[in-house]
Design a protein around this motif. Structure first.
Motif, PDB file in Angstrom:
ATOM      1  N   MET A   1      31.090  -2.903  23.965  1.00 39.46           N
ATOM      2  CA  MET A   1      31.872  -4.142  23.969  1.00 39.46           C
ATOM      3  C   MET A   1      31.718  -4.853  22.626  1.00 39.46           C
ATOM      4  N   MET A   2      32.824  -5.200  22.032  1.00 35.94           N
ATOM      5  CA  MET A   2      32.805  -5.899  20.758  1.00 35.94           C
ATOM      6  C   MET A   2      32.499  -7.376  20.989  1.00 35.94           C
ATOM      7  N   ARG A   3      31.716  -7.939  20.085  1.00 37.27           N
ATOM      8  CA  ARG A   3      31.374  -9.360  20.133  1.00 37.27           C
ATOM      9  C   ARG A   3      31.789 -10.027  18.826  1.00 37.27           C
ATOM     10  N   CYS A   4      32.022 -11.303  18.904  1.00 34.21           N
ATOM     11  CA  CYS A   4      32.344 -12.089  17.719  1.00 34.21           C
ATOM     12  C   CYS A   4      31.096 -12.187  16.841  1.00 34.21           C
ATOM     13  N   PRO A   5      31.216 -11.899  15.537  1.00 30.71           N
ATOM     14  CA  PRO A   5      30.038 -11.994  14.658  1.00 30.71           C
ATOM     15  C   PRO A   5      29.597 -13.437  14.413  1.00 30.71           C
ATOM     16  N   ASN A   6      30.456 -14.399  14.704  1.00 32.00           N
ATOM     17  CA  ASN A   6      30.135 -15.806  14.468  1.00 32.00           C
ATOM     18  C   ASN A   6      29.403 -16.428  15.657  1.00 32.00           C
ATOM     19  N   CYS A   7      30.018 -16.401  16.832  1.00 27.15           N
ATOM     20  CA  CYS A   7      29.426 -17.058  18.006  1.00 27.15           C
ATOM     21  C   CYS A   7      28.770 -16.067  18.970  1.00 27.15           C
ATOM     22  N   HIS A   8      28.933 -14.770  18.701  1.00 28.72           N
ATOM     23  CA  HIS A   8      28.392 -13.684  19.525  1.00 28.72           C
ATOM     24  C   HIS A   8      28.993 -13.654  20.930  1.00 28.72           C
ATOM     25  N   GLY A   9      30.123 -14.322  21.095  1.00 31.10           N
ATOM     26  CA  GLY A   9      30.803 -14.345  22.392  1.00 31.10           C
ATOM     27  C   GLY A   9      31.646 -13.102  22.615  1.00 31.10           C
ATOM     28  N   LYS A  10      32.032 -12.905  23.871  1.00 28.13           N
ATOM     29  CA  LYS A  10      32.854 -11.759  24.250  1.00 28.13           C
ATOM     30  C   LYS A  10      34.279 -12.175  24.599  1.00 28.13           C
ATOM     31  N   GLU A  57      25.801  -5.464   8.234  1.00 23.70           N
ATOM     32  CA  GLU A  57      25.304  -5.087   9.564  1.00 23.70           C
ATOM     33  C   GLU A  57      25.958  -5.926  10.661  1.00 23.70           C
ATOM     34  N   GLU A  58      26.135  -7.221  10.417  1.00 25.12           N
ATOM     35  CA  GLU A  58      26.761  -8.105  11.408  1.00 25.12           C
ATOM     36  C   GLU A  58      28.230  -7.741  11.644  1.00 25.12           C
ATOM     37  N   ARG A  59      28.878  -7.166  10.634  1.00 25.17           N
ATOM     38  CA  ARG A  59      30.295  -6.846  10.749  1.00 25.17           C
ATOM     39  C   ARG A  59      30.551  -5.432  11.247  1.00 25.17           C
ATOM     40  N   LYS A  60      29.498  -4.629  11.433  1.00 23.26           N
ATOM     41  CA  LYS A  60      29.681  -3.272  11.960  1.00 23.26           C
ATOM     42  C   LYS A  60      30.068  -3.315  13.422  1.00 23.26           C
ATOM     43  N   ILE A  61      30.917  -2.366  13.814  1.00 25.50           N
ATOM     44  CA  ILE A  61      31.259  -2.285  15.240  1.00 25.50           C
ATOM     45  C   ILE A  61      30.827  -0.952  15.798  1.00 25.50           C
TER      46      ILE A  61
END
Length: 61
Positions: A1-10, A57-61
């Motif tokens: 599941m992909m998450r937002c790199p800013n708020c870590h929300g789904k 690393e934060e932008r990797k999916i």
């Protein structure tokens, strides 16, 4: 599941074949070469890159 790199929300919506929008923090993301390109939508509808705020690393999916 992909998450937002800013708020870590789904809570992401799909707005194109490889484009997503975070409904929590209102940023747009595009997938390119297994990495997210992160943008802020400006009042005039243009996009400003936010990639420099996130590590590779934060932008990797």
């Amino acid at each position: 599941m992909m998450r937002c790199p800013n708020c870590h929300g789904k809570d992401l919506g799909r707005i194109g074949s490889q484009q997503y929008y975070c409904w929590t923090c209102f940023i747009e993301m595009a997938v390119e070469k297994n990495k997210l390109k992160v943008h802020q939508v400006e009042p005039d509808g243009s996009l400003s890159s936010l990639d420099d705020l996130f590590s590779e690393e934060e932008r990797k999916i």
